[in-house]
Motif scaffolding. Structure first.
Motif, PDB file in Angstrom:
ATOM      1  N   ASN A   1      59.527  28.513  46.071  1.00 27.40           N
ATOM      2  CA  ASN A   1      58.352  27.795  46.583  1.00 27.40           C
ATOM      3  C   ASN A   1      58.679  26.989  47.825  1.00 27.40           C
ATOM      4  O   ASN A   1      57.941  27.008  48.819  1.00 27.40           O
ATOM      5  CB  ASN A   1      57.799  26.861  45.504  1.00 27.40           C
ATOM      6  N   ARG A   2      59.806  26.258  47.772  1.00 27.66           N
ATOM      7  CA  ARG A   2      60.201  25.455  48.943  1.00 27.66           C
ATOM      8  C   ARG A   2      60.467  26.339  50.156  1.00 27.66           C
ATOM      9  O   ARG A   2      60.073  26.008  51.284  1.00 27.66           O
ATOM     10  CB  ARG A   2      61.447  24.630  48.607  1.00 27.66           C
ATOM     11  N   LEU A   3      61.130  27.456  49.923  1.00 23.03           N
ATOM     12  CA  LEU A   3      61.442  28.375  51.019  1.00 23.03           C
ATOM     13  C   LEU A   3      60.167  28.906  51.659  1.00 23.03           C
ATOM     14  O   LEU A   3      60.025  28.917  52.893  1.00 23.03           O
ATOM     15  CB  LEU A   3      62.286  29.533  50.485  1.00 23.03           C
ATOM     16  N   LEU A   4      59.212  29.328  50.838  1.00 30.78           N
ATOM     17  CA  LEU A   4      57.980  29.899  51.377  1.00 30.78           C
ATOM     18  C   LEU A   4      57.117  28.849  52.065  1.00 30.78           C
ATOM     19  O   LEU A   4      56.438  29.144  53.060  1.00 30.78           O
ATOM     20  CB  LEU A   4      57.204  30.610  50.267  1.00 30.78           C
ATOM     21  N   GLU A   5      57.136  27.622  51.564  1.00 29.48           N
ATOM     22  CA  GLU A   5      56.413  26.542  52.236  1.00 29.48           C
ATOM     23  C   GLU A   5      57.013  26.267  53.606  1.00 29.48           C
ATOM     24  O   GLU A   5      56.297  26.048  54.583  1.00 29.48           O
ATOM     25  CB  GLU A   5      56.420  25.281  51.373  1.00 29.48           C
ATOM     26  N   ARG A   6      58.332  26.268  53.690  1.00 28.21           N
ATOM     27  CA  ARG A   6      58.980  26.076  55.000  1.00 28.21           C
ATOM     28  C   ARG A   6      58.654  27.223  55.946  1.00 28.21           C
ATOM     29  O   ARG A   6      58.434  27.009  57.141  1.00 28.21           O
ATOM     30  CB  ARG A   6      60.493  25.954  54.837  1.00 28.21           C
ATOM     31  N   ALA A   7      58.613  28.439  55.421  1.00 24.78           N
ATOM     32  CA  ALA A   7      58.266  29.597  56.256  1.00 24.78           C
ATOM     33  C   ALA A   7      56.845  29.467  56.777  1.00 24.78           C
ATOM     34  O   ALA A   7      56.583  29.693  57.971  1.00 24.78           O
ATOM     35  CB  ALA A   7      58.435  30.882  55.455  1.00 24.78           C
TER      36      ALA A   7
END
Length: 338
Positions: free
Chosen positions: A66-72
């Motif tokens: 989730n954190r990775l996709l939010e940053r993306a």
């Protein structure tokens, strides 16, 4: 956008509609273990994690995804159409994001383990690139090669650039053909170097789960995963090879032989397939066929001592002791020279 990319995005759209329908019916589109709602978009990575819940039963991998996709979503700029240079810029942005998040390459079968540890293999990389592409809406899809996967950015005219996530650079098809020794027959049959549909990529995930179960000697469970892999990805030679190996481990020689023959037809350059076929024919007392397969394995990988040793055992079984001595001696030479 090329036909393969269009098909992939149609499948994504269908998955989103199904997820929305489930939500309207009172369910959640993706659930983390324990029934907690998962806030990640319905990406391929969420689907992989859902399949792996029995191995990583907490929220750690979901939360990191989730954190990775939010940053993306917040940091990767996209547009309607792209030049080659602009596509490379997007791919470099994904590469930089994964490095900033602490991901690095290491052999690994399960995405949930990779997300927990930060150590990911080529399939994990391709899953994360694809999940990020789904999130920010860029036409990137996974591609499979022998024991390897990478991603491909498609343009509106159907052309594309490959991207090697492990190296963080663009490489042409010719690189994979040469370095991985891909047979022309495999290309003609659509086994390698074609863009995968979402369904086929899920087949790759089932293959990885099956391989993980094989390391735990859970061969029957592994075979069930390989069944799903070949159902979803009918040209998947690795899954046929792996299922044949699992069936061989459970003593189902005829079924194992059939799977391995199918794997050899799809990918005639895999030495492990030829060697295992040799073992099966040996057990079936079809000694000439066994020797032929062992020799085929040697031709593909002369540095492996096992098929030399096995031919020696065949010769010993047949009472051809001088030939047995020669082959067993060659096996020792090869083993020492590795």
């Amino acid at each position: 956008m090329g036909s393969q990319a269009r098909e992939y995005w149609k499948l994504i759209a269908l998955a989103i509609l199904i997820a929305m329908a489930a939500a309207c019916a009172g369910g959640a589109s993706a659930q983390a273990p324990g029934g907690a709602k998962n806030e990640a978009p319905p990406s391929i990575a969420v689907e992989f994690l859902d399949l792996e819940q029995r191995f990583c039963g907490d929220r750690v991998a979901y939360d990191r995804l989730n954190r990775l996709l939010e940053r993306a979503r917040a940091g990767i700029a996209t547009k309607e159409s792209y030049s080659t240079e602009e596509a490379i810029t997007v791919l470099k942005s994904i590469d930089a994001l994964l490095k900033e998040e602490g991901f690095s390459f290491k052999d690994n079968l399960l995405l949930c383990t990779g997300l927990r540890t930060g150590k990911i293999d080529c399939d994990n990389y391709s899953a994360l690139y694809t999940a990020i592409a789904e999130t920010v809406k860029v036409p990137v899809i996974p591609v499979y090669a022998p024991n390897h996967s990478f991603v491909r950015f498609y343009f509106e005219d159907g052309s594309y650039v490959n991207w090697e996530p492990v190296k963080g650079q663009s490489l042409p098809d010719s690189y994979y053909k040469k370095t991985l020794g891909i047979a022309e027959r495999s290309l003609q049959k659509g086994v390698y170097l074609k863009g995968l549909s979402r369904r086929e990529f899920v087949g790759v995930e089932y293959n990885n789960i099956g391989a993980h179960l094989m390391t735990q000697k859970k061969f029957a469970d592994a075979a069930s995963c390989f069944n799903m892999a070949v159902r979803l990805y009918p040209a998947f030679s690795s899954a046929y090879h792996n299922r044949g190996t699992a069936l061989y481990a459970t003593g189902k020689l005829d079924a194992a032989r059939d799977d391995l023959l199918k794997a050899a037809d799809l990918d005639p350059r895999r030495p492990e397939t030829q060697n295992t076929l040799g073992d099966i024919f040996f057990d079936l007392k079809q000694y000439d066929k066994a020797v032929d397969r062992y020799k085929a394995s040697i031709a593909l990988d002369p540095r492996n001592d096992m098929p030399y040793h096995s031919i020696g055992l065949v010769m010993k079984t047949l009472g051809r002791n001088e030939e047995a001595k020669q082959w067993l001696g060659k096996a020792e030479q090869v083993k020492r020279g590795r």
